[in-house]
Motif scaffolding. Structure first.
Motif, PDB file in Angstrom:
ATOM      1  N   ILE A 171       0.791  -1.147   0.145  1.00  8.42           N
ATOM      2  CA  ILE A 171      -0.002   0.129   0.048  1.00  8.42           C
ATOM      3  C   ILE A 171       0.897   1.032  -0.084  1.00  8.42           C
ATOM      4  O   ILE A 171       1.818   1.239   0.696  1.00  8.42           O
ATOM      5  CB  ILE A 171      -0.951   0.026   1.085  1.00  8.42           C
ATOM      6  CG1 ILE A 171      -1.433  -1.500   1.369  1.00  8.42           C
ATOM      7  CG2 ILE A 171      -2.141   1.228   1.119  1.00  8.42           C
ATOM      8  CD1 ILE A 171      -2.478  -1.834   0.322  1.00  8.42           C
ATOM      9  N   ILE A 172       0.537   2.203  -0.797  1.00  9.29           N
ATOM     10  CA  ILE A 172       1.358   3.420  -1.157  1.00  9.29           C
ATOM     11  C   ILE A 172       0.885   4.659  -0.192  1.00  9.29           C
ATOM     12  O   ILE A 172      -0.414   4.796  -0.227  1.00  9.29           O
ATOM     13  CB  ILE A 172       1.417   3.971  -2.372  1.00  9.29           C
ATOM     14  CG1 ILE A 172       2.108   2.820  -3.198  1.00  9.29           C
ATOM     15  CG2 ILE A 172       2.239   5.317  -2.429  1.00  9.29           C
ATOM     16  CD1 ILE A 172       1.947   3.131  -4.842  1.00  9.29           C
ATOM     17  N   TYR A 173       1.309   5.050   0.929  1.00  9.84           N
ATOM     18  CA  TYR A 173       1.012   6.223   1.593  1.00  9.84           C
ATOM     19  C   TYR A 173       1.619   7.282   1.423  1.00  9.84           C
ATOM     20  O   TYR A 173       2.823   7.439   1.221  1.00  9.84           O
ATOM     21  CB  TYR A 173       0.990   5.922   3.166  1.00  9.84           C
ATOM     22  CG  TYR A 173       0.281   4.639   3.520  1.00  9.84           C
ATOM     23  CD1 TYR A 173      -1.157   4.849   3.890  1.00  9.84           C
ATOM     24  CD2 TYR A 173       0.797   3.381   3.682  1.00  9.84           C
ATOM     25  CE1 TYR A 173      -1.970   3.562   4.324  1.00  9.84           C
ATOM     26  CE2 TYR A 173      -0.115   2.145   3.709  1.00  9.84           C
ATOM     27  CZ  TYR A 173      -1.527   2.380   4.186  1.00  9.84           C
ATOM     28  OH  TYR A 173      -2.118   1.441   4.648  1.00  9.84           O
ATOM     29  N   GLU A 174       1.174   8.714   1.518  1.00  8.67           N
ATOM     30  CA  GLU A 174       1.988   9.849   1.176  1.00  8.67           C
ATOM     31  C   GLU A 174       1.541  10.828   2.117  1.00  8.67           C
ATOM     32  O   GLU A 174       0.000  10.804   2.610  1.00  8.67           O
ATOM     33  CB  GLU A 174       1.657  10.373  -0.122  1.00  8.67           C
ATOM     34  CG  GLU A 174       2.501   9.472  -1.072  1.00  8.67           C
ATOM     35  CD  GLU A 174       2.346   9.878  -2.664  1.00  8.67           C
ATOM     36  OE1 GLU A 174       3.069   9.449  -3.626  1.00  8.67           O
ATOM     37  OE2 GLU A 174       1.479  10.960  -2.702  1.00  8.67           O
ATOM     38  N   VAL A 175       2.096  12.048   2.448  1.00  9.18           N
ATOM     39  CA  VAL A 175       1.908  13.092   3.056  1.00  9.18           C
ATOM     40  C   VAL A 175       2.645  14.445   2.293  1.00  9.18           C
ATOM     41  O   VAL A 175       3.579  14.018   1.923  1.00  9.18           O
ATOM     42  CB  VAL A 175       2.214  12.992   4.592  1.00  9.18           C
ATOM     43  CG1 VAL A 175       3.767  12.771   4.802  1.00  9.18           C
ATOM     44  CG2 VAL A 175       1.592  14.200   5.372  1.00  9.18           C
TER      45      VAL A 175
END
Length: 253
Positions: A161-165
């Protein structure tokens, strides 16, 4: 707890890639343990060795040592996968030596790298990729505002899963290094050690994960979809480690 990331150079990467701890320590700015030169991390050092040979400037961004300044001890590795890409994205990776897990080092490394990202004018987005079953790393990332933006398939680790901020959005929510917390103790020995060291723990309730994107029930699975039909978004660069235990995310460098 005072923790920082100490960057390495091509000579150290070459030695670790060859499993030569003595040669690595001869060139390393801090002493490394045998685990650094062991088989579990060797593929990462090979990758970094090749990367720095092609782009020496990337050594200031990629995998370094998680260094506990109070204990004067190398406890893991962490860094970005490389300098910011054309869109201003950097991906964080970290892994803690199994002998030093559950003491807050993963959180300390993440905070250190987020602080640097917030100070780097070329960084606009920070990314981590985490295996779906790595709940500990997910909870850690969610506590710093990371949200799911897609999925990708890694040949070694499978679905991630790709998470970004947003890079400029990470600073306000950060704890100070004196307030770093780790996963709560689960055994009497860990509880005793935490009590004697004064370690404090917080319980972070992560936001709900966004619902999976599902294809039309009449449409065939999209190219790049996983076996269940979920959409997989390809990451432009994949240069990480295993994401499957509580001490890692891409979660590494």
């Amino acid at each position: 707890m005072r923790v920082r990331i100490v960057h390495l150079n091509g000579v150290v990467f070459d030695a670790l890639a060859a499993g030569d701890l003595a040669a690595a320590n001869a060139a390393s700015p801090v002493p490394l343990s045998a685990y650094f030169a062991g088989p579990d991390w060797r593929s990462v050092w090979r990758m970094r060795s090749e990367q720095v040979a092609e782009d020496p400037a990337s050594a200031d961004w990629v995998t370094g040592v998680i260094w506990d300044e109070d204990r004067e001890l190398a406890v893991g590795r962490a860094g970005y996968h490389g300098p910011p890409d054309a869109a201003g994205m950097v991906e964080i990776g970290y892994a803690v030596d199994p002998a030093h897990r559950r003491r807050g080092y993963a959180r300390a490394a993440l905070e250190f790298l987020l602080r640097r990202a917030a100070d780097e004018p070329d960084v606009r987005t920070v990314r981590v990729t985490i295996s779906p079953d790595n709940e500990a790393s997910y909870r850690l990332a969610a506590g710093y505002g990371f949200v799911e933006v897609g999925k990708q398939w890694d040949e070694e680790d499978g679905l991630e899963i790709i998470y970004e901020v947003a890079g400029e959005g990470v600073r306000p929510g950060l704890h100070t290094t004196e307030e770093l917390v780790g996963e709560p103790p689960t055994t009497p020995e860990e509880t005793s050690r935490a009590a004697s060291s004064g370690t404090r723990y917080q319980s972070v309730t992560p936001p709900r994960r966004p619902c999976d994107l599902l294809p039309s029930r009449h449409a065939p699975p999209a190219p790049g979809a996983d076996p269940g039909g979920r959409i997989v978004r390809e990451s432009p660069v994949k240069q990480g480690d295993s994401k499957r235990d509580a001490g890692t995310a891409n979660s590494s460098p």
